[in-house]
Design a protein around this motif. Structure first.
Motif, PDB file in Angstrom:
ATOM      1  N   SER A 275      12.639  -6.387 -11.461  1.00  0.00           N
ATOM      2  CA  SER A 275      13.777  -5.626 -11.110  1.00  0.00           C
ATOM      3  C   SER A 275      13.470  -5.436  -9.535  1.00  0.00           C
ATOM      4  CB  SER A 275      13.689  -4.560 -11.876  1.00  0.00           C
ATOM      5  OG  SER A 275      12.576  -3.724 -11.500  1.00  0.00           O
ATOM      6  N   THR A 276      14.509  -4.760  -8.980  1.00  0.00           N
ATOM      7  CA  THR A 276      14.387  -4.245  -7.485  1.00  0.00           C
ATOM      8  C   THR A 276      13.460  -3.388  -7.345  1.00  0.00           C
ATOM      9  OG1 THR A 276      16.694  -5.026  -7.163  1.00  0.00           O
ATOM     10  CG2 THR A 276      15.493  -3.417  -5.429  1.00  0.00           C
ATOM     11  N   GLN A 277      13.099  -2.458  -8.290  1.00  0.00           N
ATOM     12  CA  GLN A 277      12.238  -1.396  -8.326  1.00  0.00           C
ATOM     13  C   GLN A 277      10.735  -1.826  -8.570  1.00  0.00           C
ATOM     14  OE1 GLN A 277      12.691   1.655  -7.194  1.00  0.00           O
ATOM     15  NE2 GLN A 277      10.382   2.141  -7.792  1.00  0.00           N
ATOM     16  N   GLN A 278      10.662  -3.011  -9.295  1.00  0.00           N
ATOM     17  CA  GLN A 278       9.246  -3.673  -9.375  1.00  0.00           C
ATOM     18  C   GLN A 278       8.725  -4.469  -8.412  1.00  0.00           C
ATOM     19  OE1 GLN A 278      10.304  -5.754 -13.143  1.00  0.00           O
ATOM     20  NE2 GLN A 278       9.109  -4.550 -14.459  1.00  0.00           N
ATOM     21  N   ARG A 279       9.905  -5.044  -7.782  1.00  0.00           N
ATOM     22  CA  ARG A 279       9.394  -5.772  -6.401  1.00  0.00           C
ATOM     23  C   ARG A 279       9.157  -4.895  -5.305  1.00  0.00           C
ATOM     24  NH1 ARG A 279      14.072  -8.113  -5.826  1.00  0.00           N
ATOM     25  NH2 ARG A 279      14.834  -6.635  -3.957  1.00  0.00           N
ATOM     26  N   LYS A 280       9.739  -3.734  -5.303  1.00  0.00           N
ATOM     27  CA  LYS A 280       9.378  -2.691  -4.198  1.00  0.00           C
ATOM     28  C   LYS A 280       7.868  -2.145  -4.282  1.00  0.00           C
ATOM     29  CE  LYS A 280      14.048  -1.303  -2.819  1.00  0.00           C
ATOM     30  NZ  LYS A 280      15.165  -0.177  -2.860  1.00  0.00           N
ATOM     31  N   GLU A 281       7.788  -1.949  -5.756  1.00  0.00           N
ATOM     32  CA  GLU A 281       6.335  -1.297  -5.861  1.00  0.00           C
ATOM     33  C   GLU A 281       5.326  -2.620  -5.915  1.00  0.00           C
ATOM     34  OE1 GLU A 281       6.802  -0.121  -9.940  1.00  0.00           O
ATOM     35  OE2 GLU A 281       7.812   1.706  -9.656  1.00  0.00           O
ATOM     36  N   ARG A 282       5.580  -3.512  -6.013  1.00  0.00           N
ATOM     37  CA  ARG A 282       4.485  -4.628  -5.700  1.00  0.00           C
ATOM     38  C   ARG A 282       4.457  -4.875  -4.236  1.00  0.00           C
ATOM     39  NH1 ARG A 282       6.048 -10.853  -7.186  1.00  0.00           N
ATOM     40  NH2 ARG A 282       7.202 -10.513  -5.065  1.00  0.00           N
TER      41      ARG A 282
ATOM     42  N   ARG B 230       4.979  -2.438  -2.069  1.00  0.00           N
ATOM     43  CA  ARG B 230       3.940  -1.470  -1.565  1.00  0.00           C
ATOM     44  C   ARG B 230       2.637  -1.588  -1.803  1.00  0.00           C
ATOM     45  NH1 ARG B 230       4.757   3.587   0.459  1.00  0.00           N
ATOM     46  NH2 ARG B 230       3.173   4.896  -0.348  1.00  0.00           N
ATOM     47  N   ALA B 231       2.385  -2.200  -3.068  1.00  0.00           N
ATOM     48  CA  ALA B 231       0.859  -2.203  -3.498  1.00  0.00           C
ATOM     49  C   ALA B 231       0.216  -3.215  -2.450  1.00  0.00           C
ATOM     50  CB  ALA B 231       0.864  -2.755  -4.713  1.00  0.00           C
ATOM     51  N   GLU B 232       0.989  -4.203  -2.345  1.00  0.00           N
ATOM     52  CA  GLU B 232       0.522  -5.360  -1.301  1.00  0.00           C
ATOM     53  C   GLU B 232       0.069  -4.970   0.011  1.00  0.00           C
ATOM     54  OE1 GLU B 232       3.431  -8.316  -1.787  1.00  0.00           O
ATOM     55  OE2 GLU B 232       2.462  -9.182  -3.622  1.00  0.00           O
ATOM     56  N   ARG B 233       1.148  -4.149   0.471  1.00  0.00           N
ATOM     57  CA  ARG B 233       0.983  -3.442   2.047  1.00  0.00           C
ATOM     58  C   ARG B 233      -0.203  -2.566   1.844  1.00  0.00           C
ATOM     59  NH1 ARG B 233       6.467  -2.634   1.745  1.00  0.00           N
ATOM     60  NH2 ARG B 233       6.322  -0.462   1.529  1.00  0.00           N
ATOM     61  N   ARG B 234      -0.056  -1.765   0.850  1.00  0.00           N
ATOM     62  CA  ARG B 234      -1.459  -0.969   0.917  1.00  0.00           C
ATOM     63  C   ARG B 234      -2.871  -1.712   0.897  1.00  0.00           C
ATOM     64  NH1 ARG B 234      -5.172   1.909  -2.480  1.00  0.00           N
ATOM     65  NH2 ARG B 234      -5.269   4.405  -2.260  1.00  0.00           N
ATOM     66  N   GLN B 235      -2.890  -2.813   0.131  1.00  0.00           N
ATOM     67  CA  GLN B 235      -3.994  -3.417   0.125  1.00  0.00           C
ATOM     68  C   GLN B 235      -4.457  -4.263   1.327  1.00  0.00           C
ATOM     69  OE1 GLN B 235      -6.281  -3.501  -2.781  1.00  0.00           O
ATOM     70  NE2 GLN B 235      -7.664  -4.484  -1.129  1.00  0.00           N
ATOM     71  N   ARG B 236      -3.609  -4.648   2.147  1.00  0.00           N
ATOM     72  CA  ARG B 236      -3.658  -5.151   3.147  1.00  0.00           C
ATOM     73  C   ARG B 236      -4.301  -4.166   4.542  1.00  0.00           C
ATOM     74  NH1 ARG B 236       0.694  -8.552   6.576  1.00  0.00           N
ATOM     75  NH2 ARG B 236      -1.276  -8.711   7.908  1.00  0.00           N
ATOM     76  N   ILE B 237      -3.776  -2.833   4.219  1.00  0.00           N
ATOM     77  CA  ILE B 237      -4.463  -1.893   5.199  1.00  0.00           C
ATOM     78  C   ILE B 237      -5.677  -1.700   4.852  1.00  0.00           C
ATOM     79  CG2 ILE B 237      -4.277   0.696   5.690  1.00  0.00           C
ATOM     80  CD1 ILE B 237      -1.173   0.360   5.107  1.00  0.00           C
ATOM     81  N   VAL B 238      -6.238  -1.799   3.295  1.00  0.00           N
ATOM     82  CA  VAL B 238      -7.581  -1.517   3.069  1.00  0.00           C
ATOM     83  C   VAL B 238      -8.378  -2.692   3.401  1.00  0.00           C
ATOM     84  CG1 VAL B 238      -9.071  -1.047   1.030  1.00  0.00           C
ATOM     85  CG2 VAL B 238      -6.729   0.084   0.990  1.00  0.00           C
ATOM     86  N   ASP B 239      -7.936  -3.828   3.087  1.00  0.00           N
ATOM     87  CA  ASP B 239      -8.902  -5.096   3.619  1.00  0.00           C
ATOM     88  C   ASP B 239      -8.993  -4.813   5.109  1.00  0.00           C
ATOM     89  OD1 ASP B 239      -8.700  -5.595   1.091  1.00  0.00           O
ATOM     90  OD2 ASP B 239      -7.209  -7.147   1.282  1.00  0.00           O
ATOM     91  N   ALA B 240      -7.944  -4.539   5.886  1.00  0.00           N
ATOM     92  CA  ALA B 240      -7.888  -4.748   7.275  1.00  0.00           C
ATOM     93  C   ALA B 240      -9.069  -3.692   7.781  1.00  0.00           C
ATOM     94  CB  ALA B 240      -6.590  -4.410   7.942  1.00  0.00           C
ATOM     95  N   ALA B 241      -8.936  -2.481   7.264  1.00  0.00           N
ATOM     96  CA  ALA B 241      -9.704  -1.494   7.606  1.00  0.00           C
ATOM     97  C   ALA B 241     -11.459  -1.878   7.294  1.00  0.00           C
ATOM     98  CB  ALA B 241      -9.516  -0.038   6.852  1.00  0.00           C
ATOM     99  N   ARG B 242     -11.571  -2.519   6.125  1.00  0.00           N
ATOM    100  CA  ARG B 242     -12.876  -2.882   5.799  1.00  0.00           C
ATOM    101  C   ARG B 242     -13.522  -4.007   6.681  1.00  0.00           C
ATOM    102  NH1 ARG B 242     -11.839  -5.533   1.777  1.00  0.00           N
ATOM    103  NH2 ARG B 242     -12.212  -7.733   2.656  1.00  0.00           N
ATOM    104  N   GLU B 243     -12.408  -4.937   6.952  1.00  0.00           N
ATOM    105  CA  GLU B 243     -12.994  -5.995   8.044  1.00  0.00           C
ATOM    106  C   GLU B 243     -13.257  -5.528   9.194  1.00  0.00           C
ATOM    107  OE1 GLU B 243      -9.571  -8.661   7.423  1.00  0.00           O
ATOM    108  OE2 GLU B 243      -9.996  -9.132   5.452  1.00  0.00           O
TER     109      GLU B 243
END
Length: 211
Positions: A2-9, A11-24
């Motif tokens: 669904s559109t909502q599920q895609r948006k949530e995924r 958002r989770a991917e963006r959040r993980q990119r931020i965390v990974d970038a901070a750690r790196e």
């Protein structure tokens, strides 16, 4: 999907990119270099996008710490599984903890040295509780409740001190093995019990001399 599920995924991917970038960034330049502006430039997001995921740097550090705790929990559990004796279990877990601190300095700092917005109390995230349980496995057959907690906190404090001094070059590398042996001996020593018996009175005439 669904559109909502895609948006949530997404958002989770963006959040993980931020965390990974901070750690790196922390791993290469130190946590002092990690700012919202630098992270936004690094992953090509606007600063408002970052703030839509995290309130500030402390929240990002907390996210890195939470994921680091999850990884540490796995490492400690594996170390415990490889042990066949009580002493070996303590040694394996202690060694695994120190190795993790040495091999993951940026994550270790996020987990135990930097300010975060994580709750370390009874309502701590599951990853933090799992990591603590990994340390508690050193004593899981000898204690429970508050006694288990006290032993685990004491062991954790000792390991954290060793890890911090090792990383700062304050301890001699050639003595690491011996330090772990001494720590295992101390942590594995049976609990001293308070004396509950009294010295019996001397029998009549015992301990006296004539004259």
């Amino acid at each position: 999907m669904s559109t909502q599920q895609r948006k949530e995924r997404e958002r989770a991917e963006r959040r993980q990119r931020i965390v990974d970038a901070a750690r790196e960034l922390a791993e290469t330049q130190g946590w002092e270099a990690v700012t919202i502006r630098k992270l936004a430039e690094r992953i090509e997001y606007s600063q408002p996008v970052l703030y839509s995921h995290f309130a500030g740097k402390a929240a990002i550090v907390g996210a890195v710490a939470e994921q680091g705790s999850a990884d540490l929990a796995v490492v400690l559990a594996r170390a415990a599984e490889l042990a066949t004796t009580r002493a070996e279990r303590i040694e394996n877990i202690a060694t695994a903890y120190l190795d993790f601190a040495t091999e993951n300095p940026a994550r270790y700092d996020a987990m135990f040295l930097l300010d975060t917005d994580l709750n370390f109390g009874p309502d701590a995230p599951q990853a933090l509780r799992d990591a603590f349980a990994g340390l508690a496995a050193m004593f899981r057959y000898e204690a429970e409740g508050d006694e288990l907690g006290a032993r685990t906190e004491t062991a954790w404090s000792a390991l954290h001190g060793l890890a911090t001094l090792e990383r700062n070059g304050r301890l001699r590398p050639e003595l690491r093995r011996r330090r772990i042996e001494l720590l295992v001996a101390a942590l594995g020593a049976p609990r001293r019990l308070e004396a509950t018996t009294q010295v019996a009175p001397a029998a009549e005439g015992e301990g006296t001399t004539d004259g």
